[in-house]
Design a protein around this motif. Structure first.
Motif, mmCIF file in Angstrom:
data_model
loop_
_atom_site.group_PDB
_atom_site.id
_atom_site.type_symbol
_atom_site.label_atom_id
_atom_site.label_comp_id
_atom_site.label_asym_id
_atom_site.label_seq_id
_atom_site.Cartn_x
_atom_site.Cartn_y
_atom_site.Cartn_z
ATOM 1 N N ILE A 125 0.837 -1.208 0.000
ATOM 2 C CA ILE A 125 0.000 0.000 0.000
ATOM 3 C C ILE A 125 0.869 1.254 0.000
ATOM 4 C CG2 ILE A 125 -1.644 1.331 1.405
ATOM 5 C CD1 ILE A 125 -2.986 -1.228 2.185
ATOM 6 N N HIS A 126 2.091 1.138 0.508
ATOM 7 C CA HIS A 126 3.058 2.246 0.505
ATOM 8 C C HIS A 126 2.512 3.482 1.226
ATOM 9 C CE1 HIS A 126 6.014 0.220 -1.941
ATOM 10 N NE2 HIS A 126 5.110 -0.055 -2.869
ATOM 11 N N LEU A 127 2.191 3.283 2.489
ATOM 12 C CA LEU A 127 1.761 4.378 3.348
ATOM 13 C C LEU A 127 2.589 4.257 4.624
ATOM 14 C CD1 LEU A 127 -0.454 6.531 2.863
ATOM 15 C CD2 LEU A 127 -1.939 5.198 4.357
ATOM 16 N N TYR A 128 3.412 5.253 4.901
ATOM 17 C CA TYR A 128 4.394 5.162 5.977
ATOM 18 C C TYR A 128 3.720 4.860 7.316
ATOM 19 C CZ TYR A 128 8.489 6.351 8.816
ATOM 20 O OH TYR A 128 9.548 6.314 9.697
ATOM 21 N N GLU A 129 3.908 3.648 7.801
ATOM 22 C CA GLU A 129 3.328 3.107 9.029
ATOM 23 C C GLU A 129 1.811 2.930 8.946
ATOM 24 O OE1 GLU A 129 4.783 4.565 12.743
ATOM 25 O OE2 GLU A 129 6.852 4.682 12.034
ATOM 26 N N GLY A 130 1.175 3.542 7.966
ATOM 27 C CA GLY A 130 -0.243 3.295 7.745
ATOM 28 C C GLY A 130 -0.477 1.900 7.196
ATOM 29 N N ASP A 131 0.489 1.373 6.427
ATOM 30 C CA ASP A 131 0.341 0.008 5.920
ATOM 31 C C ASP A 131 0.433 -1.007 7.063
ATOM 32 O OD1 ASP A 131 3.076 0.290 6.392
ATOM 33 O OD2 ASP A 131 3.602 0.336 4.266
ATOM 34 N N TYR A 132 1.216 -0.686 8.092
ATOM 35 C CA TYR A 132 1.282 -1.555 9.274
ATOM 36 C C TYR A 132 -0.061 -1.567 9.997
ATOM 37 C CZ TYR A 132 2.831 -3.389 13.814
ATOM 38 O OH TYR A 132 2.964 -4.131 14.961
ATOM 39 N N LEU A 133 -0.651 -0.394 10.177
ATOM 40 C CA LEU A 133 -1.961 -0.318 10.829
ATOM 41 C C LEU A 133 -3.009 -1.074 10.023
ATOM 42 C CD1 LEU A 133 -3.770 0.824 13.067
ATOM 43 C CD2 LEU A 133 -4.063 2.882 11.667
ATOM 44 N N ALA A 134 -2.936 -0.962 8.698
ATOM 45 C CA ALA A 134 -3.882 -1.677 7.841
ATOM 46 C C ALA A 134 -3.738 -3.191 8.016
ATOM 47 C CB ALA A 134 -3.664 -1.288 6.384
ATOM 48 N N LEU B 91 -5.927 6.790 -4.920
ATOM 49 C CA LEU B 91 -5.715 5.456 -5.478
ATOM 50 C C LEU B 91 -5.598 4.400 -4.385
ATOM 51 C CD1 LEU B 91 -3.190 6.156 -8.391
ATOM 52 C CD2 LEU B 91 -5.561 5.380 -8.599
ATOM 53 N N ARG B 92 -5.128 4.797 -3.228
ATOM 54 C CA ARG B 92 -4.979 3.860 -2.111
ATOM 55 C C ARG B 92 -6.269 3.686 -1.318
ATOM 56 N NH1 ARG B 92 -0.223 5.996 -3.408
ATOM 57 N NH2 ARG B 92 1.731 4.968 -2.815
ATOM 58 N N PHE B 93 -7.238 4.558 -1.546
ATOM 59 C CA PHE B 93 -8.449 4.571 -0.725
ATOM 60 C C PHE B 93 -9.182 3.227 -0.721
ATOM 61 C CE2 PHE B 93 -11.276 7.577 1.488
ATOM 62 C CZ PHE B 93 -12.380 6.767 1.681
ATOM 63 N N LEU C 165 -12.075 6.142 8.941
ATOM 64 C CA LEU C 165 -10.710 5.789 9.333
ATOM 65 C C LEU C 165 -9.781 5.796 8.122
ATOM 66 C CD1 LEU C 165 -8.696 4.924 11.474
ATOM 67 C CD2 LEU C 165 -9.403 2.552 11.107
ATOM 68 N N THR C 166 -10.276 5.320 6.993
ATOM 69 C CA THR C 166 -9.473 5.326 5.770
ATOM 70 C C THR C 166 -9.083 6.746 5.381
ATOM 71 O OG1 THR C 166 -10.543 3.314 4.953
ATOM 72 C CG2 THR C 166 -9.450 4.706 3.326
ATOM 73 N N GLY C 167 -10.066 7.629 5.373
ATOM 74 C CA GLY C 167 -9.777 9.013 5.017
ATOM 75 C C GLY C 167 -8.784 9.653 5.963
ATOM 76 N N PHE C 168 -8.965 9.424 7.258
ATOM 77 C CA PHE C 168 -8.060 10.003 8.252
ATOM 78 C C PHE C 168 -6.632 9.513 8.036
ATOM 79 C CE2 PHE C 168 -5.871 9.687 12.340
ATOM 80 C CZ PHE C 168 -5.974 10.983 12.811
ATOM 81 N N CYS C 169 -6.470 8.215 7.839
ATOM 82 C CA CYS C 169 -5.124 7.652 7.667
ATOM 83 C C CYS C 169 -4.458 8.167 6.394
ATOM 84 C CB CYS C 169 -5.191 6.127 7.654
ATOM 85 S SG CYS C 169 -5.570 5.412 9.266
ATOM 86 N N LEU C 170 -5.226 8.333 5.338
ATOM 87 C CA LEU C 170 -4.646 8.844 4.097
ATOM 88 C C LEU C 170 -4.259 10.313 4.229
ATOM 89 C CD1 LEU C 170 -6.936 7.076 1.489
ATOM 90 C CD2 LEU C 170 -4.493 6.693 1.842
ATOM 91 N N VAL C 171 -4.961 11.039 5.069
ATOM 92 C CA VAL C 171 -4.596 12.437 5.315
ATOM 93 C C VAL C 171 -3.295 12.526 6.101
ATOM 94 C CG1 VAL C 171 -5.247 14.505 6.631
ATOM 95 C CG2 VAL C 171 -6.919 13.397 5.146
ATOM 96 N N ILE C 172 -3.147 11.678 7.100
ATOM 97 C CA ILE C 172 -2.089 11.904 8.088
ATOM 98 C C ILE C 172 -0.808 11.103 7.832
ATOM 99 C CG2 ILE C 172 -2.645 10.143 9.824
ATOM 100 C CD1 ILE C 172 -2.599 12.581 11.854
ATOM 101 N N PHE C 173 -0.904 9.944 7.172
ATOM 102 C CA PHE C 173 0.296 9.139 6.937
ATOM 103 C C PHE C 173 0.935 9.512 5.597
ATOM 104 C CE2 PHE C 173 -1.970 6.045 9.774
ATOM 105 C CZ PHE C 173 -1.027 6.046 10.793
ATOM 106 N N PRO C 174 2.257 9.681 5.553
ATOM 107 C CA PRO C 174 2.931 10.025 4.292
ATOM 108 C C PRO C 174 2.950 8.854 3.306
ATOM 109 C CG PRO C 174 4.305 10.538 6.215
ATOM 110 C CD PRO C 174 3.176 9.684 6.698
ATOM 111 N N VAL C 175 3.001 9.201 2.029
ATOM 112 C CA VAL C 175 3.095 8.205 0.962
ATOM 113 C C VAL C 175 4.555 7.800 0.784
ATOM 114 C CG1 VAL C 175 2.797 7.819 -1.511
ATOM 115 C CG2 VAL C 175 1.059 9.075 -0.224
ATOM 116 N N THR C 176 4.790 6.504 0.710
ATOM 117 C CA THR C 176 6.163 6.017 0.525
ATOM 118 C C THR C 176 6.355 5.461 -0.880
ATOM 119 O OG1 THR C 176 5.582 3.825 1.393
ATOM 120 C CG2 THR C 176 6.390 5.452 2.955
#
Length: 502
Positions: free
Chosen positions: A321-330, A392-394, A491-502
């Motif tokens: 998913i390439h979301l810095y630490e957001g992919d771990y939460l997912a 695209l990650r949503f 939760l998806t929207g919040f995480c995409l706002v706050i976690f950086p894209v890797t």
């Protein structure tokens, strides 16, 4: 009842109007450009005082999970001294394209500074490099390699494994050589580990070329809006650049406007949700089903959460998913949700055999609320409007979060089984158990997922509002699926706002 609803709606509208009035017009001249910097493309805002004559330059780096807009108050403090301020969105943050990594952010920050100097847009003898949190660490590291007048590091991220900071928590493994002249500030309410590491940066200096200040009553986040911080670096800048006069203090109107508008939208959200969920159903059905006893729920969530944290030590299945630490939460919530659903398979089948009333209403309501809140915060405070890369990650992130929210709703059972307050408290207790497992993973299993802890206050606020919304949707629709979809979208929207894209 009707008069109360009318008063609530009127209050929401008035707060939104007050928010607009407070947030606009903007005090400083702002221009935004996409600046190429050594292979990076950084969306950068230039702050300066209207009708002022530039006395120097500031490059101001935001922290991890932050962006240029939230740095506006600090930028105003520099601009009040007639300094031209460049604030970039670091890679993967705000509106700058990724990928993000701490090392890449540092490289891009250094390239931006070097490029400004090479183009004659910044005179190194009259340039201050500043930053907050990760940005403060970048400022110190970049400023040591590129000679500038001085560095201002506000609550810099730790760069040594000391004072209780574990090696895997470090964004940068060592501070390297220190700049010739620098100011470091920390908030008195920050963890001792951060304050201790910040103080160590200046401990070796015995002269006035380095200074460490503790700002009373400031946290890691509130320090961004603290007048004492602004006055401290204004005094430092005046000595460094030999600036005369007493600079003004930037206004907090934008922050107050953002909060007023946010509160107004919250007041309007409840009647909006009730209205759309009622419109989407012709009549309310009595929802069938039972609730899992609270103690059993708590034990199941606790044991499953700990097992998932241990399992993720062996790999992160959603790293793509390439979301810095957001992919771990997912990954955590996906595996946890599947595990909990397997324990309540019969309840899941029973729930999905019923008519899925309100599902489209919940989908529409969640997306509408997310877009409204993100659009509002984008205007005065925080770059929360999603970029195409994040949109695209949503769907993938949504699907990863959905099983957990379904499991939570099935365990809590129909809204008729508990009072509203008890159900709300029970739902929050399950979230608390899951987050405690994530925190234990950081502290004792060395997962390194520090944002799960650093962003905890924001997740707490999200969980309070999201859980309230899910309870309302469940109450109105009688559908666990509708409530789960609503919660997963938020939760998806919040995480995409706050976690950086890797």
């Amino acid at each position: 009842m009707k008069s109360r609803k009318t008063a609530r709606a009127l209050g929401g509208i008035l707060l939104c109007a007050a928010g607009f009035w407070l947030a606009f017009p903007k005090t400083y001249q702002e221009k935004t450009f996409l600046i190429p910097a050594g292979g990076c493309r950084l969306e950068t805002t230039i702050f300066e005082k209207r009708d002022g004559v530039s006395q120097g330059t500031v490059v101001l780096f935001p922290g991890l999970a932050a962006n240029k807009k939230i740095m506006a108050f600090l930028a105003g403090g520099f601009a009040e001294q007639n300094l031209r301020v460049y604030i970039p969105d670091l890679p993967g943050h705000g509106h700058s394209p990724g990928p993000f990594s701490p090392a890449h952010a540092e490289e891009c920050g250094e390239a931006l500074l070097s490029g400004l100097i090479a183009r004659g847009m910044a005179n190194p003898d009259r340039t201050i490099v500043a930053g907050h949190s990760m940005g403060g660490a970048i400022a110190l590291r970049v400023g040591a390699r590129t000679p500038v007048a001085a560095i201002v590091a506000i609550s810099p991220a730790p760069m040594r494994s000391a004072h209780g900071v574990l090696p895997e928590m470090l964004l940068y493994p060592d501070p390297g050589p220190m700049p010739q002249r620098f100011l470091v500030m920390s908030g008195s309410l920050e963890p001792e580990s951060m304050r201790g590491n910040a103080a160590d940066l200046v401990a070796s200096r015995k002269d006035d070329t380095a200074q460490y200040l503790v700002i009373p009553g400031a946290t890691h986040a509130s320090i961004l809006f603290d007048r004492a911080v602004v006055r401290a670096f204004q005094d430092w800048n005046a000595k460094t650049l030999r600036l005369s006069g007493t600079p003004g203090m930037p206004s907090l109107r934008q922050l107050h406007g953002a909060l007023a508008g946010f509160a107004g939208l919250l007041l309007l959200a409840t009647p909006f949700l009730r209205e759309i969920t009622q419109k989407k159903q012709n009549h309310k059905e009595v929802e069938m089903g039972t609730s899992v006893p609270w103690i059993r729920m708590l034990l199941e969530f606790a044991v499953a959460s700990l097992l998932v944290v241990v399992l993720l030590r062996f790999g992160n299945p959603l790293r793509a998913i390439h979301l810095y630490e957001g992919d771990y939460l997912a990954s955590f919530l996906l595996i946890l949700g599947i595990a909990l659903l397997s324990l309540h398979w019969e309840s899941l089948r029973e729930q999905f055999s019923q008519r899925k009333s309100g599902l489209l209403a919940a989908l529409f309501g969640a997306l509408t609320l997310f877009l409204l809140f993100s659009a509002w915060l984008e205007l005065p405070l925080y770059e929360s409007w999603l970029t195409p890369a994040k949109w695209l990650r949503f769907p993938f992130l949504f699907l990863a979060f959905l099983p957990y929210h379904i499991a939570e709703e099935i365990c809590l059972g129909p809204s008729e089984n508990k009072s509203t307050r008890l159900r709300f408290a029970a739902g929050l207790s399950l979230r608390a158990v899951a987050w405690a497992a994530l925190a234990l993973g950081v502290m004792y299993l060395h997962s390194g997922e520090i944002l799960m802890v650093l962003l905890l206050p924001y997740f707490v606020l999200l969980h309070l509002l999201q859980r309230r919304g899910m309870d309302l949707v469940r109450q109105e629709t009688g559908s666990a699926a509708a409530a789960a979809v609503f919660g997963a979208i938020l939760l998806t929207g919040f995480c995409l706002v706050i976690f950086p894209v890797t």
